[in-house]
Design a protein around this motif. Structure first.
Motif, PDB file in Angstrom:
ATOM      1  N   THR A 110       0.884  -1.338  -0.088  1.00 15.39           N
ATOM      2  CA  THR A 110       0.132  -0.057   0.005  1.00 15.39           C
ATOM      3  C   THR A 110       0.953   1.296  -0.097  1.00 15.39           C
ATOM      4  O   THR A 110       0.664   2.331  -0.593  1.00 15.39           O
ATOM      5  N   LEU A 111       1.914   1.139   0.532  1.00 14.30           N
ATOM      6  CA  LEU A 111       2.853   2.298   0.651  1.00 14.30           C
ATOM      7  C   LEU A 111       3.503   2.567  -0.776  1.00 14.30           C
ATOM      8  O   LEU A 111       3.576   3.696  -1.156  1.00 14.30           O
TER       9      LEU A 111
ATOM     10  N   ARG B 213       0.887   3.937  -3.004  1.00 14.82           N
ATOM     11  CA  ARG B 213       0.452   5.443  -2.619  1.00 14.82           C
ATOM     12  C   ARG B 213       1.554   6.193  -3.182  1.00 14.82           C
ATOM     13  O   ARG B 213       1.406   7.359  -3.843  1.00 14.82           O
ATOM     14  N   ASN B 214       2.850   5.901  -2.850  1.00 15.67           N
ATOM     15  CA  ASN B 214       3.976   6.653  -3.556  1.00 15.67           C
ATOM     16  C   ASN B 214       3.951   6.742  -5.037  1.00 15.67           C
ATOM     17  O   ASN B 214       4.170   7.770  -5.592  1.00 15.67           O
TER      18      ASN B 214
ATOM     19  N   PHE C 177       1.323   9.082  -6.158  1.00 16.46           N
ATOM     20  CA  PHE C 177       1.651  10.743  -6.034  1.00 16.46           C
ATOM     21  C   PHE C 177       2.507  10.991  -7.028  1.00 16.46           C
ATOM     22  O   PHE C 177       2.702  12.170  -7.474  1.00 16.46           O
TER      23      PHE C 177
ATOM     24  N   THR D 152      -9.001   2.930  -3.519  1.00 15.38           N
ATOM     25  CA  THR D 152      -8.124   3.906  -4.254  1.00 15.38           C
ATOM     26  C   THR D 152      -8.135   5.250  -3.808  1.00 15.38           C
ATOM     27  O   THR D 152      -7.138   5.989  -3.277  1.00 15.38           O
TER      28      THR D 152
ATOM     29  N   LEU E 279      -6.760   5.228  -0.084  1.00 10.23           N
ATOM     30  CA  LEU E 279      -5.364   5.391  -0.070  1.00 10.23           C
ATOM     31  C   LEU E 279      -4.688   6.585  -0.586  1.00 10.23           C
ATOM     32  O   LEU E 279      -3.656   7.001   0.087  1.00 10.23           O
ATOM     33  N   TRP E 280      -5.287   7.139  -1.390  1.00  8.62           N
ATOM     34  CA  TRP E 280      -4.617   8.515  -2.133  1.00  8.62           C
ATOM     35  C   TRP E 280      -5.081   9.592  -1.355  1.00  8.62           C
ATOM     36  O   TRP E 280      -4.671  10.943  -1.507  1.00  8.62           O
ATOM     37  N   SER E 281      -6.158   9.497  -0.530  1.00  7.57           N
ATOM     38  CA  SER E 281      -6.571  10.582   0.307  1.00  7.57           C
ATOM     39  C   SER E 281      -7.160  11.697  -0.657  1.00  7.57           C
ATOM     40  O   SER E 281      -6.890  12.787  -0.685  1.00  7.57           O
TER      41      SER E 281
END
Length: 274
Positions: A120-121, A124-125, A128, A162, A165-167
């Motif tokens: 998940t990290l 997310r990275n 972004f 999603t 996770l992406w905020s």
């Protein structure tokens, strides 16, 4: 808050395209829709908004490519069809966004990816990084390898995972219906559109939930599940008819209706305060 106000205030938007929105009546991919959608996405990005697209349609694209597999229900054929179709689907998305001078990237995910902290990290990275470089991530479930144990099963819930996770600031689910109705509007002409939902438990007492549609794997139930996931994390969800002409534009200017699931203010406060 209205749909118009919600879209205007949202900077980070996840848009999910359902199979019925992507497919023509004959089951082939609707390239004209994809090009118009890409154009609207380009207009949003010029306004400073960031986008992630969750796209169904791998099996539809596969059926458009390989004739004679339409009635093969075996799991191996369906997974093989998805792997063939995903290539065609991404090619068409790449061509559509290229006309807007935009690049796309592909992420194929499974349930397991969202349950592993390291994955998940990394997801997310990657999201972004892509978005910061004005590349549009296009996400789909990895249907060619997913089994029941690791299967999310529908892109409504995948898009909700999603968005969380992406905020994101907003999740838009594009389907072939205008929103949530009190009953099935295709069979009941007296069914009424519910334009705003602030309590999902109360909503479930007011409506009748029908079955899954023809091309997609989701239905109203999965859309409500997705709304429950995002709103409790402070992210509103908008369900609307993506097949209508210039749907994004008309939702943004208030001339198209949909159903807006309002975010939990308490959840949003806690998200901001950490």
């Amino acid at each position: 808050m209205t749909i118009q106000e919600t879209i205007k205030s949202a900077k980070k938007i996840v848009i999910k395209i359902g199979s019925n929105t992507l497919a023509k009546k004959d089951g082939t991919i609707n390239v004209e829709f994809m090009e118009k959608f890409a154009s609207e996405c380009g207009a949003l990005m010029k306004q400073g908004k960031q986008l992630i697209v969750v796209s169904s349609g791998a099996q539809v694209a596969g059926l458009s490519t390989i004739e004679g597999w339409a009635h093969k229900g075996d799991i191996h054929y369906r997974q093989a069809l998805a792997s063939i179709g995903q290539v065609e689907l991404m090619h068409k998305w790449r061509c559509a966004f290229k006309k807007e001078s935009l690049h796309v990237a592909q992420l194929l995910l499974t349930k397991d990816d969202f349950e592993d902290k390291h994955r998940t990290l990394n997801i997310r990275n990657t999201l972004f990084t892509l978005v910061d470089e004005n590349v549009i991530p296009i996400i789909n479930e990895n249907d060619s390898i997913a089994t029941d144990e690791f299967f999310i099963g529908d892109n409504d819930n995948l898009s909700a995972l999603t968005a969380n996770l992406w905020s994101a600031d907003l999740l838009i689910l594009f389907s072939d219906i205008d929103g949530i109705y009190t009953d099935n509007p295709k069979t009941n002409p007296d069914a009424k559109l519910i334009e705003s939902v602030d309590n999902i438990d109360e909503l479930l007492k007011q409506i009748k939930i029908g079955s899954t549609n023809s091309f997609g794997t989701g239905g109203i139930a999965t859309k409500i599940e997705a709304a429950a996931k995002t709103t409790k994390c402070g992210i509103p969800l908008l369900l609307a008819n993506g097949g209508k002409e210039n749907a994004i534009t008309h939702l943004a200017d208030g001339t198209q209706k949909g159903t807006l699931f309002i975010a939990d203010d308490k959840a949003l406060f806690h998200a901001i305060m950490g």
